[in-house]
Write an enzyme that holds these catalytic residues in place. Sequence first.
Site, mmCIF file in Angstrom:
data_model
loop_
_atom_site.group_PDB
_atom_site.id
_atom_site.type_symbol
_atom_site.label_atom_id
_atom_site.label_comp_id
_atom_site.label_asym_id
_atom_site.label_seq_id
_atom_site.Cartn_x
_atom_site.Cartn_y
_atom_site.Cartn_z
ATOM 1 N N HIS A 151 -5.353 -18.615 -1.261
ATOM 2 C CA HIS A 151 -5.891 -18.925 -0.014
ATOM 3 C C HIS A 151 -6.109 -20.269 0.413
ATOM 4 O O HIS A 151 -6.087 -20.903 1.372
ATOM 5 C CB HIS A 151 -7.463 -18.648 0.210
ATOM 6 C CG HIS A 151 -7.706 -17.054 0.032
ATOM 7 N ND1 HIS A 151 -7.951 -16.423 -0.978
ATOM 8 C CD2 HIS A 151 -7.352 -16.362 1.122
ATOM 9 C CE1 HIS A 151 -7.996 -14.918 -0.775
ATOM 10 N NE2 HIS A 151 -7.550 -14.884 0.478
ATOM 11 N N CYS A 180 -14.734 -18.434 -3.924
ATOM 12 C CA CYS A 180 -13.688 -18.283 -2.906
ATOM 13 C C CYS A 180 -13.995 -17.244 -1.727
ATOM 14 O O CYS A 180 -14.051 -16.227 -2.082
ATOM 15 C CB CYS A 180 -12.316 -18.343 -3.485
ATOM 16 S SG CYS A 180 -11.117 -18.283 -1.974
ATOM 17 N N LYS A 196 1.949 -12.919 5.746
ATOM 18 C CA LYS A 196 1.846 -12.891 7.226
ATOM 19 C C LYS A 196 2.614 -14.228 7.698
ATOM 20 O O LYS A 196 2.869 -14.314 8.768
ATOM 21 C CB LYS A 196 0.395 -12.712 7.571
ATOM 22 C CG LYS A 196 0.117 -11.282 7.961
ATOM 23 C CD LYS A 196 -1.514 -11.572 8.665
ATOM 24 C CE LYS A 196 -2.247 -10.074 8.352
ATOM 25 N NZ LYS A 196 -3.570 -10.100 8.070
ATOM 26 N N HIS A 227 0.791 -1.293 0.024
ATOM 27 C CA HIS A 227 0.056 -0.031 0.093
ATOM 28 C C HIS A 227 0.825 1.343 0.068
ATOM 29 O O HIS A 227 0.568 2.352 -0.753
ATOM 30 C CB HIS A 227 -0.977 0.002 1.039
ATOM 31 C CG HIS A 227 -1.682 -1.195 1.504
ATOM 32 N ND1 HIS A 227 -1.443 -1.772 2.727
ATOM 33 C CD2 HIS A 227 -2.754 -1.876 0.679
ATOM 34 C CE1 HIS A 227 -2.373 -2.922 2.834
ATOM 35 N NE2 HIS A 227 -2.986 -2.901 1.783
ATOM 36 N N LYS A 248 7.889 -14.121 -1.389
ATOM 37 C CA LYS A 248 6.601 -13.212 -1.326
ATOM 38 C C LYS A 248 6.508 -12.602 0.137
ATOM 39 O O LYS A 248 6.584 -13.593 1.019
ATOM 40 C CB LYS A 248 5.512 -14.266 -1.815
ATOM 41 C CG LYS A 248 4.281 -13.404 -2.502
ATOM 42 C CD LYS A 248 3.321 -14.390 -2.848
ATOM 43 C CE LYS A 248 1.956 -13.658 -3.104
ATOM 44 N NZ LYS A 248 0.959 -14.355 -3.528
ATOM 45 N N CYS A 283 -11.081 -14.655 -1.421
ATOM 46 C CA CYS A 283 -11.025 -13.529 -2.548
ATOM 47 C C CYS A 283 -12.409 -12.655 -2.737
ATOM 48 O O CYS A 283 -12.335 -11.903 -3.378
ATOM 49 C CB CYS A 283 -10.676 -14.339 -3.804
ATOM 50 S SG CYS A 283 -9.267 -15.180 -3.886
HETATM 51 ZN ZN LIG Z 1 -9.127 -17.016 -2.613
#
Ligand SMILES: [Zn+2]
Length: 484
Positions: free
Chosen positions: A146, A126, A310, A21, A307, A129
Amino acid sequence: MKKFYITTPVYYVNDVPHIGHTYTTVAADVLARWHRELGDETFFLTGTDEHGAKIETKAGEMKIDPKAYADGISAKFLEAWQKLNISNDNFIRTTDEQHVKAVQTALQFMHDKGDIYLGKYEGLYCRGCEQYKSDRDLVDGLCPDHKVAPEKMSEECYSFRLSKYQDQLLELIKKDKLKILPANRKNEVVSFIEKEGLEDVSFSRKNIKWGIPIPWDKSHTVYVWADAFLNYLTGLGWDPSAGSPRPELGTKAGQAALKFWPPTVQLMSKDILRVHATIWQAMLLSLGLPTSETIFVHGYFQINGQKMGKSLGNVIAPDDLIKKYGVDASRYLIMSAAVFGHDGDISFEKFDEKYNADLANGLGNLTARVSNLIEKNNLEFNLKAGSDEKLVENFSKSMQAFQFDEALKILWLVLRAGDEVLSDKKPWKLEDKKAIEKILKPIAQNILDVAVLLKPFMPEVSEKIVAQFSAKQIKKGESLFPRI
Ligand SMILES: [Zn+2]
């Protein structure tokens, strides 16, 4: 007077601000500040996207109201941008009452026109998403982001006739009336539209309460994309009454807000390019408004070759940078870390190195040495900025082309040349005042010229150096960048 309207996406409040961001926002700020320097009438918009199932779920887990949850995260974005000296003219929240009303008016207009109709959607959904997935989006049957299998879902929904605008969109993009940069991104969008075609998209959800009610059917809420895109209009104060979003039919206030329309530049990362280049622009066509002038897509940062995520515990927050390097240095490090438009690899080690090389030893040290020598020798220069037209021209060319890292390199070449002259001529060993002046004056002039151009990147440091070096008697100032 030229107008310049620049936007970042509204950031989704499912996450606190991180360096992704921050990259978009600082880049937008640099452009906004630069255009203000050029004298363009500038509007810079950022904000937060706050509706949708993901927020509803998170707030539910925390047993708080979704609005209270959104308030908390939105405040974190606002705080981060204030700390980073971001000069946005408005901070739009998609829960703002005026935004909510305007979204309803806009969708009603599109519905009345026949561009939104009651349909049915079936597919693999999903939740992470908040998107239906096609087979080719999945890896081993799982959402790649995910790592869960999407659920088969079918629901009644209001759909937007995106297909109706396919040819018009393709024409706009191919002819660069809607410019997509860098060029490889334009090609991606064109080939996607040509190969896959544009299907109508769902614009409402029946089972999600945390959203803007569809005005003609309150059992549905507006799908989060459609809601979020309209921030670029409502963030200007666009408030369509009289049932029409079109400026020629809207209120005076609505028309005034639209004096900045369309966006000159919309900055974003690649994950949201496709929807911005298709759904969002088609919504504008449906509303009878001009489409965006330029969409610029910047790359992602990897952290030490990985990448950021978290689960890896390697997320860099804007606060981590500010605490370590200070505001202006953080802005510099982010903007010089990669070729804008390409992916980059960053780490604290790399930032430390660059900080010491370019800022502590580079700009900071040169400024300190030169001002010290000038003060010691009691020289008076009365310098005026902007003496080097070629430098301004080269710098501006890079800025126009969104090559921020290149623009900074151009400035640092000048600083390095000054360093070399100092090491070469060693004015501190000389006695003759005229000879010392002859060496120092052009370097001081270069420092002043560089500092002026640095203003969009490092507003506070720039101001300090400009004040220091345009004074009649240049004095040694405080240390700008303590070594790390
Ligand atoms: Zn997803």
